[in-house]
Design a protein around this motif. Structure first.
Motif, short mmCIF file in Angstrom:
data_model
loop_
_atom_site.label_atom_id
_atom_site.label_comp_id
_atom_site.label_asym_id
_atom_site.label_seq_id
_atom_site.Cartn_x
_atom_site.Cartn_y
_atom_site.Cartn_z
N LEU A 70 0.33 1.75 -5.91
CA LEU A 70 0.54 2.33 -6.61
C LEU A 70 2.40 2.44 -6.92
O LEU A 70 2.11 3.03 -6.52
N ILE A 71 2.28 1.74 -7.75
CA ILE A 71 4.18 1.90 -8.57
C ILE A 71 4.48 2.15 -9.74
O ILE A 71 3.27 2.24 -10.90
N GLY A 72 5.53 2.89 -9.82
CA GLY A 72 6.09 2.95 -11.10
C GLY A 72 6.99 4.16 -11.00
O GLY A 72 7.76 4.32 -10.15
N SER A 73 7.98 4.39 -11.91
CA SER A 73 9.09 5.27 -12.14
C SER A 73 8.55 6.45 -11.59
O SER A 73 7.54 6.99 -11.91
N ASN A 74 9.53 7.41 -11.06
CA ASN A 74 8.90 8.23 -10.82
C ASN A 74 8.28 9.19 -12.00
O ASN A 74 9.03 8.73 -13.47
N GLY A 75 7.98 10.25 -12.34
CA GLY A 75 6.97 10.68 -13.40
C GLY A 75 5.91 9.95 -13.49
O GLY A 75 5.02 10.45 -14.67
N ASP A 186 0.34 8.97 0.58
CA ASP A 186 1.84 9.54 -0.67
C ASP A 186 3.02 9.36 0.09
O ASP A 186 2.84 10.11 0.58
N GLU A 187 3.67 8.11 -0.07
CA GLU A 187 4.85 7.70 0.57
C GLU A 187 5.20 8.28 2.45
O GLU A 187 5.75 8.59 2.98
N ALA A 188 4.49 8.15 2.37
CA ALA A 188 3.90 8.44 4.15
C ALA A 188 4.91 7.42 4.97
O ALA A 188 5.28 7.43 5.96
N LEU A 189 4.69 5.99 4.24
CA LEU A 189 5.82 5.04 5.24
C LEU A 189 7.07 5.27 5.33
O LEU A 189 7.81 4.32 5.75
N SER A 190 7.13 6.04 4.30
CA SER A 190 8.75 6.09 4.19
C SER A 190 9.41 6.90 5.16
O SER A 190 10.84 7.10 5.17
N LEU A 216 -1.89 3.36 -1.77
CA LEU A 216 -0.57 3.49 -1.10
C LEU A 216 0.71 3.53 -2.30
O LEU A 216 0.01 3.34 -2.66
N VAL A 217 1.13 5.09 -2.02
CA VAL A 217 1.92 5.58 -3.04
C VAL A 217 3.54 5.07 -2.49
O VAL A 217 3.44 6.13 -1.29
N SER A 218 4.28 4.03 -3.15
CA SER A 218 5.38 4.60 -2.30
C SER A 218 6.42 3.73 -3.61
O SER A 218 6.15 2.59 -4.28
N HIS A 219 7.96 3.90 -3.30
CA HIS A 219 8.57 3.20 -3.22
C HIS A 219 10.29 1.97 -3.64
O HIS A 219 10.38 1.71 -3.90
#
Length: 258
Positions: A70-75, A186-190, A216-219
């Motif tokens: 899952l990708i996308g800008s903050n918010g 959610d962001e665990a791999l960061s 997986l949510v990741s920036h």
């Protein structure tokens, strides 16, 4: 001819989901102390409740064996959507259908800061649905996978003494110790060094082979490309694109460079 029905069995169906929630305070307000003092002086009422439409008409189906980024800008609504799939946040409109019990990393394995890491492995394992026997059998591998004992016997110390990265690694290690119908990360791999991140990615691949579905949510677009074969791009709560990870990430990167 092989039967492919089971291979395409959906684990998650998100059907025209809207999620709206309310937050206190007017948009763009100043800090709480300043605004409170101003209200006292001018005798104004506290700011009203503002409604946020976080997810807007999102629909898709996820299948066994998929890893979906899952990708996308903050918010953009990514974490909100994960909470809805996990059953922690009700849809204002539309439906979320899931097979089995989705597990949201860091919530199902809710750890307690005043207890030792050792005790939290037991409690986190129970929260993830493992029996005490399973926890005993997997305890050493959970601690080893997390790597938190590489620079000392931290597993015997209270979790409040851990860095945020150590806590996140232990949560992931507990969650990854069992198979899941649906695992939401959610962001665990960061967190953690490259070695831990590589172990985590390898474990996600194993979970997929065990017929689970991973979100997986990741920036980090690199993490998405290395871990996921499919990606969903949310922007301002709207599903902008759903398809092969490399195509969706490329479109998102073009969008962010405008």
């Amino acid at each position: 001819m092989a039967d492919t029905t089971a291979e395409r069995e959906p684990t998650v169906v998100v059907d025209d989901v809207h999620i709206t929630y309310k937050v206190n305070g007017a948009k763009g307000g100043r800090g709480s102390a300043t605004s409170a003092l101003s209200r006292i002086i001018t005798r104004r009422q506290s700011p009203g409740v503002r409604e946020v439409h976080a997810v807007k008409g999102v629909s898709f189906a996820a299948y066994k064996g998929e890893a979906i980024g899952l990708i996308g800008s903050n918010g953009s609504g990514k974490s909100t959507l994960l909470k809805a799939i996990a059953g922690l946040l009700p849809a204002t409109k539309g439906k979320v259908h899931t097979q089995g019990q989705p597990s949201l990393l860091g919530v199902n394995a809710a750890l307690m800061s005043d207890l030792t890491g050792e005790r939290n492995v037991v409690l986190g394992g129970l929260a993830m649905g493992m029996s005490r026997q399973e926890i005993r059998e997997r305890y050493d591998s959970i601690v080893s996978f997390s790597g938190i004992n590489e620079k000392g016997d931290f597993i015997t110390l209270p979790m409040r003494t851990y860095s945020s990265g150590m806590g996140a690694r232990l949560r992931f290690s507990i969650a990854a110790a069992k198979s899941h119908d649906v695992l939401l990360i959610d962001e665990a791999l960061s967190t953690g060094d490259a070695k831990f991140q590589n172990r985590s990615k390898d474990r996600i691949k194993e979970l997929r082979k065990e017929a689970g579905t991973v979100f997986l949510v990741s920036h980090s677009n690199k993490s998405i490309l290395e871990t996921c074969d499919r990606a969903i791009w949310l922007e301002a709560g709207v599903l902008r694109m759903d398809g092969p990870a490399k195509d969706v990430v490329a479109a998102y990167e073009r969008f962010t460079k405008k």
